[in-house]
Design an enzyme around this catalytic site. Structure first.
Site, PDB file in Angstrom:
ATOM      1  N   TRP A 183       1.253  -2.619  -2.861  1.00 32.52           N
ATOM      2  CA  TRP A 183       1.118  -1.415  -3.706  1.00 32.52           C
ATOM      3  C   TRP A 183       0.011  -1.556  -4.750  1.00 32.52           C
ATOM      4  CZ3 TRP A 183       6.808   0.215  -5.247  1.00 32.52           C
ATOM      5  CH2 TRP A 183       7.509   0.560  -4.089  1.00 32.52           C
ATOM      6  N   GLU A 236      -8.274 -10.213   5.826  1.00 32.69           N
ATOM      7  CA  GLU A 236      -8.661  -8.914   5.279  1.00 32.69           C
ATOM      8  C   GLU A 236     -10.157  -8.908   4.989  1.00 32.69           C
ATOM      9  OE1 GLU A 236      -5.137  -6.860   3.239  1.00 32.69           O
ATOM     10  OE2 GLU A 236      -5.941  -8.255   1.792  1.00 32.69           O
ATOM     11  N   SER A 288      -7.723  -0.995   5.443  1.00 30.93           N
ATOM     12  CA  SER A 288      -7.651   0.385   5.919  1.00 30.93           C
ATOM     13  C   SER A 288      -6.784   0.564   7.168  1.00 30.93           C
ATOM     14  CB  SER A 288      -9.065   0.949   6.138  1.00 30.93           C
ATOM     15  OG  SER A 288      -9.799   0.919   4.919  1.00 30.93           O
TER      16      SER A 288
HETATM   17  P1  PGA Z   1      -6.138  -0.944   2.137  1.00 35.22           P
HETATM   18  O1  PGA Z   1      -5.821  -2.325   1.363  1.00 35.22           O
HETATM   19  O2  PGA Z   1      -5.101  -0.830   3.235  1.00 35.22           O
HETATM   20  O3  PGA Z   1      -6.009   0.129   1.102  1.00 35.22           O
HETATM   21  O4  PGA Z   1      -7.507  -1.077   2.695  1.00 35.22           O
HETATM   22  C1  PGA Z   1      -5.435  -3.476   2.044  1.00 35.22           C
HETATM   23  C2  PGA Z   1      -5.205  -4.597   1.061  1.00 35.22           C
HETATM   24  O5  PGA Z   1      -5.951  -4.707   0.084  1.00 35.22           O
HETATM   25  O6  PGA Z   1      -4.277  -5.425   1.235  1.00 35.22           O
END
Ligand code: PGA
Length: 250
Positions: A11, A167, A213
């Protein structure tokens, strides 16, 4: 070996307590009607952790960070042992926002991973390259170096409490997602690295999540890749419909 998928919602610094309570109530209600096949985790802002933890039934809870020290004069921080004392079982460590905004380097992240391990917390350890690093062909060595340093104090026995989240920084909050092939390629490299470091058994059971994303529209394709074991979801975890859409794709 089949690895149970995980969908974790990060979050970040969003929602009031009222909004958070409402979101959790809706999620728990929907999950009671159609239970998830994957493990579902939320990572709310730190002030909400203790209160929300009491309201969760089928959802696990994670902190977004913790300090590497046991206790002391660190205004504004909290320790792994404090999370443990609140029965918070998971902690995200090394998120790219912690690295870039709060200047956490690989050594600090390694100390945090160790602190979580010392207190029996499950760590969701984040790694990922910037756009420049990918453009210059350094994505793999960047990610492997991050993991090599972060895991330096972790024995193979402790690896059942480590979850990796790949990520790519250029995909976080940008609406731009790695293709499923790009995700699979990196996840495969990470698993090969885990095999080199800890042997094939650890490599096989360690869950490697993709983040950046993730949305209901792309989740099934990403999660369908052989080495993608679920997702770490930011923006789309703040809305019950979209988070449920991602959960049902896992
Ligand atoms: P996002 O963030 O899904 O809004 O790209 C992913 C994260 O930072 O863990």
């Amino acid at each position: 070996m089949t690895r149970k998928k995980i969908v974790a919602g990060n979050w970040k610094m969003n929602l009031t307590f009222e909004q958070a309570s409402e979101l959790v109530a809706v999620m728990e209600d929907r999950l009671s009607q159609s239970p998830a096949e994957c493990e579902v985790i939320i990572a709310p802002p730190a002030p909400f952790l203790g209160l929300l933890a009491k309201r969760l039934e089928s959802i696990g809870i994670a902190a977004q960070n913790c300090h590497q020290s046991e206790k002391g004069a660190f205004t504004g921080e909290w320790s792994a042992s404090m999370l443990r004392s609140l029965d918070i079982p998971f902690c995200i460590i090394g998120h790219s926002e912690r690295r870039s905004i709060f200047n956490e380097d690989d050594e600090v992240i390694a100390a945090k991973v160790k602190a979580c391990d010392d207190h029996g917390l499950n760590t969701i350890l984040c790694c990922g390259e910037t756009l420049e690093q990918r453009k210059s062909g350094h994505q793999k060595d960047t990610v492997i170096t991050q993991l090599r340093v972060a895991l330096q104090g972790i024995s193979s026995d402790s690896m059942d409490r480590i979850i990796i989240a790949y990520e790519p920084v250029w995909a976080i909050g940008t609406g731009e997602t790695a293709t499923s092939e790009q995700a699979q390629e990196m996840h495969e490299d990470i698993r090969a690295f885990l095999a080199e470091l800890y042997g094939p058994r650890v490599a096989q059971f360690t869950r490697i999540l993709y983040g950046g994303s993730v949305k209901p529209q792309n989740a099934a394709e990403l999660f369908g890749m052989p080495d993608v074991d679920g997702g770490l979801v930011g923006g789309a975890s703040l809305d019950a419909d979209s988070f449920m859409g991602i959960i049902s794709a896992a």
